[in-house]
Motif scaffolding. Structure first.
Motif, PDB file in Angstrom:
ATOM      1  N   PRO A  43     -73.449 -38.809  29.544  1.00 48.06           N
ATOM      2  CA  PRO A  43     -72.370 -38.276  28.693  1.00 48.06           C
ATOM      3  C   PRO A  43     -71.888 -39.230  27.612  1.00 48.06           C
ATOM      4  O   PRO A  43     -71.241 -38.781  26.652  1.00 48.06           O
ATOM      5  CB  PRO A  43     -71.247 -37.983  29.705  1.00 48.06           C
ATOM      6  CG  PRO A  43     -71.551 -38.832  30.893  1.00 48.06           C
ATOM      7  CD  PRO A  43     -73.044 -38.909  30.953  1.00 48.06           C
ATOM      8  N   GLU A  44     -72.190 -40.521  27.714  1.00 45.98           N
ATOM      9  CA  GLU A  44     -71.716 -41.489  26.713  1.00 45.98           C
ATOM     10  C   GLU A  44     -72.398 -41.335  25.361  1.00 45.98           C
ATOM     11  O   GLU A  44     -71.855 -41.767  24.340  1.00 45.98           O
ATOM     12  CB  GLU A  44     -71.910 -42.912  27.233  1.00 45.98           C
ATOM     13  CG  GLU A  44     -70.951 -43.317  28.333  1.00 45.98           C
ATOM     14  CD  GLU A  44     -71.264 -42.680  29.668  1.00 45.98           C
ATOM     15  OE1 GLU A  44     -70.381 -42.671  30.551  1.00 45.98           O
ATOM     16  OE2 GLU A  44     -72.407 -42.179  29.843  1.00 45.98           O
ATOM     17  N   GLY A  45     -73.593 -40.742  25.325  1.00 46.75           N
ATOM     18  CA  GLY A  45     -74.295 -40.516  24.061  1.00 46.75           C
ATOM     19  C   GLY A  45     -74.611 -41.802  23.321  1.00 46.75           C
ATOM     20  O   GLY A  45     -75.045 -42.785  23.906  1.00 46.75           O
ATOM     21  N   THR A 103     -75.550 -39.802  38.234  1.00 48.06           N
ATOM     22  CA  THR A 103     -74.282 -39.363  38.822  1.00 48.06           C
ATOM     23  C   THR A 103     -73.113 -39.791  37.932  1.00 48.06           C
ATOM     24  O   THR A 103     -73.086 -40.915  37.426  1.00 48.06           O
ATOM     25  CB  THR A 103     -74.106 -39.967  40.224  1.00 48.06           C
ATOM     26  OG1 THR A 103     -75.232 -39.612  41.040  1.00 48.06           O
ATOM     27  CG2 THR A 103     -72.827 -39.458  40.878  1.00 48.06           C
ATOM     28  N   THR A 104     -72.167 -38.879  37.743  1.00 48.25           N
ATOM     29  CA  THR A 104     -70.987 -39.201  36.934  1.00 48.25           C
ATOM     30  C   THR A 104     -69.721 -39.002  37.749  1.00 48.25           C
ATOM     31  O   THR A 104     -69.674 -38.181  38.671  1.00 48.25           O
ATOM     32  CB  THR A 104     -70.913 -38.325  35.672  1.00 48.25           C
ATOM     33  OG1 THR A 104     -70.859 -36.941  36.061  1.00 48.25           O
ATOM     34  CG2 THR A 104     -72.131 -38.549  34.793  1.00 48.25           C
ATOM     35  N   ILE A 105     -68.689 -39.744  37.403  1.00 40.11           N
ATOM     36  CA  ILE A 105     -67.359 -39.609  38.020  1.00 40.11           C
ATOM     37  C   ILE A 105     -66.355 -39.400  36.897  1.00 40.11           C
ATOM     38  O   ILE A 105     -66.188 -40.268  36.036  1.00 40.11           O
ATOM     39  CB  ILE A 105     -66.999 -40.855  38.847  1.00 40.11           C
ATOM     40  CG1 ILE A 105     -68.012 -41.065  39.979  1.00 40.11           C
ATOM     41  CG2 ILE A 105     -65.587 -40.734  39.413  1.00 40.11           C
ATOM     42  CD1 ILE A 105     -67.782 -42.334  40.777  1.00 40.11           C
ATOM     43  N   ASN A 106     -65.738 -38.228  36.880  1.00 39.46           N
ATOM     44  CA  ASN A 106     -64.809 -37.854  35.809  1.00 39.46           C
ATOM     45  C   ASN A 106     -65.452 -37.988  34.428  1.00 39.46           C
ATOM     46  O   ASN A 106     -64.827 -38.461  33.464  1.00 39.46           O
ATOM     47  CB  ASN A 106     -63.541 -38.708  35.873  1.00 39.46           C
ATOM     48  CG  ASN A 106     -62.731 -38.458  37.129  1.00 39.46           C
ATOM     49  OD1 ASN A 106     -62.704 -37.325  37.641  1.00 39.46           O
ATOM     50  ND2 ASN A 106     -62.077 -39.486  37.632  1.00 39.46           N
ATOM     51  N   GLY A 107     -66.714 -37.584  34.338  1.00 38.18           N
ATOM     52  CA  GLY A 107     -67.413 -37.604  33.064  1.00 38.18           C
ATOM     53  C   GLY A 107     -67.872 -38.970  32.606  1.00 38.18           C
ATOM     54  O   GLY A 107     -68.273 -39.130  31.449  1.00 38.18           O
TER      55      GLY A 107
END
Length: 438
Positions: A43-45, A103-107
């Protein structure tokens, strides 16, 4: 009896030295070549590069703790015990990355960043542990070790090339949003990237990194224990003996380059700090400033040029180390000029990142070619400079100089990363318009 300075090198120790170096920069050069795949999936792109670089450099707590613990408990905390600990931590971190990287935590990609931090402990601490350990051996084995350092980027780069990656396909997607002003839904069409899968997944890439860490660990154990390796060690308490202990195969150099030895004798202190300064600047550039802005510089030209740039930059480091084995540029003047030219060339990469997402020659066929050539050329040159500076410091100043060379390398990386993290994530100097530019 054959004098030590007259003995030829042992190829087996060459190979083990290179294998040991294979685990030294596994995160900064190995993990980095997977960035084009990860940028599309996490998600960080585009900001992933600067954030990852920060986490990797926070791992400099490793050499700081090593220095403190070695001071307090010198009998327990040694180069040997520190190497075993950091390679074990690197192996565990890489093993867990295989299963949790996405895996992500809160995006936020928390597991990826934390485990990358654990893996980079190997990188950061290797500068002040691996190099001094190699100073226990005859000086001719330092260059094969540096080749191994380079292979820590080459092997993952070749894997990344085999993995393959294509530009995402931009397709029109219909989005429906509620408008309170109009009291109803609004339907719009936006361009969204459709990501194409590589030939094999990142999980397999991390499996290969794990194998590299374990191989490095095995090579270290063999270097430390095998009898024929023990015969290649030197007592560096006698500095003159260590400086004159050269492998005769590596002493062939143009006659004019030997003038540097005289210069070292006359201006040793000034030259010593000047070489450390060159190492500092090369580390700021290659480990700090430019990795953080690579997506901004290359991605506007397409994911293909970005992927090619990252992988070829990974190849550039070992290629530079290999060149240093056969072509030693011991003239400080030439090294200085090469550093200046590399800095000038790197300014074009910085310019493209600042002008991103609309850099120069964006719509020209020459643009992608120029950006790849620019990145690879200055990364190759800076890598060669770092290799030769390390060799010179080791040859003329010995064990302690290699420790400070490693410390300066890490300090430069930290300074560059902190600066670029602020510019990218806080001040937003560099702009990101996603995978589908308009």
């Amino acid at each position: 009896m054959v004098q030590q300075s007259e003995r030829s090198r042992d190829v087996r120790v060459d190979l083990l030295s290179a294998g040991y170096g294979l685990g030294s920069w596994i995160a900064m050069t190995g993990l980095w070549v997977e960035l084009p795949v990860l940028v599309q999936r996490l998600p960080e792109g585009w900001t992933l590069a600067s954030q990852l670089a920060l986490f990797l450099q926070v791992a400099n707590i490793g050499p700081i703790l090593y220095g403190l613990f070695h001071h307090w408990w010198p009998k327990w905390v040694t180069e040997r015990s520190a190497t075993h600990f950091q390679l074990a931590l690197g192996a565990l971190s890489t093993f867990l990355l295989i299963f949790t990287w996405s895996t992500t935590i809160n995006g936020i990609s928390v597991p990826f960043f934390v485990l990358s931090f654990g893996l980079s402990i190997v990188d950061c601490t290797s500068s002040v542990v691996f190099l001094p350990f190699m100073a226990n051996f005859r000086p001719c084995y330092l260059t094969p070790y540096l080749v191994g350092e380079g292979l820590s980027g080459l092997v993952p780069s070749l894997v990344a090339i085999a993995q393959g990656i294509e530009n995402p396909e931009c397709v029109n997607v219909t989005e429906t949003t509620f408008s309170p002003e109009l009291g109803g839904n609004i339907t719009t069409e936006v361009l969204m990237p459709r990501i194409k899968e590589p030939r094999f997944s990142p999980e397999w890439f991390f499996v290969i990194l794990l194998a590299m860490v374990l191989f490095s660990w095995l090579a270290f154990i063999l270097l430390d224990k095998l009898p024929f390796c023990q015969k290649e060690k030197v007592e560096f308490s006698t500095k003159k003996e260590s400086m004159n202990d050269q492998c005769y195969e590596m002493q062939v150099a143009p006659s004019g380059q030997n003038d540097n030895l005289v210069e070292t004798t006359q201006h040793s202190r000034i030259l010593y700090f000047y070489l450390l300064f060159l190492q500092l600047w090369a580390s700021i550039a290659t480990f700090g400033i430019f990795p953080a802005i690579q997506p901004y510089s290359c991605l506007p030209y397409g994911d293909g040029p970005f992927h090619l740039t990252v992988t070829l930059c990974g190849v550039a480091y070992p290629a530079a180390c290999l060149l240093a084995m056969f072509l030693e540029m011991r003239s400080v003047s030439w090294i200085s000029w090469l550093s200046l030219v590399s800095t000038v060339v790197s300014c074009y990469a910085l310019l493209t990142a600042i002008m991103s997402p609309h850099p120069p020659l964006l719509d020209s066929s020459a643009g992608p070619v120029l950006i790849v050539v620019c990145w690879v050329s200055f990364m190759f040159a800076f890598s060669y400079i770092k290799t030769m500076v390390t060799v010179l410091l080791g040859d003329y100043w010995g064990h302690r100089a290699l420790f400070w060379c490693g410390a300066v390398t890490q300090a430069g990386a930290v300074a560059g990363v902190l600066l670029m993290f602020l510019l990218v994530n806080v001040f937003e100097v560099f702009q990101d318009e996603g995978m589908c530019l308009v």
